[in-house]
Design an enzyme around this catalytic site. Sequence first.
Site, mmCIF file in Angstrom:
data_model
loop_
_atom_site.group_PDB
_atom_site.id
_atom_site.type_symbol
_atom_site.label_atom_id
_atom_site.label_comp_id
_atom_site.label_asym_id
_atom_site.label_seq_id
_atom_site.Cartn_x
_atom_site.Cartn_y
_atom_site.Cartn_z
ATOM 1 N N VAL A 167 73.997 51.897 121.977
ATOM 2 C CA VAL A 167 74.701 50.832 121.381
ATOM 3 C C VAL A 167 74.096 50.099 120.409
ATOM 4 C CG1 VAL A 167 76.389 51.072 123.067
ATOM 5 C CG2 VAL A 167 74.582 49.549 123.113
ATOM 6 N N GLU A 168 72.635 50.214 120.391
ATOM 7 C CA GLU A 168 71.880 49.070 119.502
ATOM 8 C C GLU A 168 70.748 50.106 119.106
ATOM 9 O OE1 GLU A 168 70.985 45.045 120.223
ATOM 10 O OE2 GLU A 168 72.664 44.946 121.677
ATOM 11 N N ASN A 169 70.229 50.063 117.831
ATOM 12 C CA ASN A 169 68.991 50.760 117.285
ATOM 13 C C ASN A 169 69.025 50.345 115.931
ATOM 14 O OD1 ASN A 169 68.254 53.802 116.067
ATOM 15 N ND2 ASN A 169 66.905 52.497 117.001
#
EC number: 3.2.1.86
Length: 270
Positions: A167-169
């Site tokens: 969900v985050e990168n």
Amino acid sequence: MKYQAAHHELVASALVTKIAHEINPENQVGCMLAGGNFYPYSCKPEDVKMALDKDRENLFFIDVQARGYYPSYAQRTFRDKGVELEIHDEDLEILKNTVDFISFSYYASRCASADMNKGNTSEANVVKSLRNPHLEASDWGWVIDPMGLRIAMNTLYDRYQKPLFLVENGLGAKDTVEANGDINDDYRIDYLRAHIEAMGDAIEDGVPLMGYTPWGCIDLVAASTGEMSKRYGFIYVDRDDRGNGTLERSRKKSFYWYKKVIASNGEDLT
């Protein structure tokens, strides 16, 4: 005491999961992890042990939420720290309501040594870590390690046997607006391309991935440093670290590239 408070939070999380499943058995409940493995700084056994301890420290909450019980290593941790938790039998039953998937962020891997101290570590990866001499780093010291994402995904799935959701990168970088208004952030495209390819490799390894959302779509104040100049977005916002600027939005080169990635479901990364 923080461990007692953490216990209450874990019980509350499991209770919410239980209620969600009771409302609708098709509901899917996940948890959130700041992902990234700790590599041993060397093959020295003490370094390997430190990397193991650091990974366990990072995975402690998820171990309970995904497995439904306190891991065996927790007892050693509690004993060494003189912690005596007040745990009721009802709590242990509630903890058995485990999450359905593991959501996680991944920006960089980490490196650990038995000789870690204030003088040789940084918090560039949010948690304290030694600088990995084999990897390049961003302007803020976050190492760029696509292979580390593949390793992290395999490690998480091997450990929990639950689907994953990245969900985050993303890459925090200083963007330059050209005289014609263009923002050629090829470095961000290169970073995302390499990490999407690593996700594909992990899927080929047999890891089920529910989805992927990069950080983030639009520039905002970086939570880790409080700066506007540490930009992650596909859309540039005219604002500086002192709050000056028009707030006008401009599409970066990465905007058009990622639009193509979405349209091709990740097949076209050129």
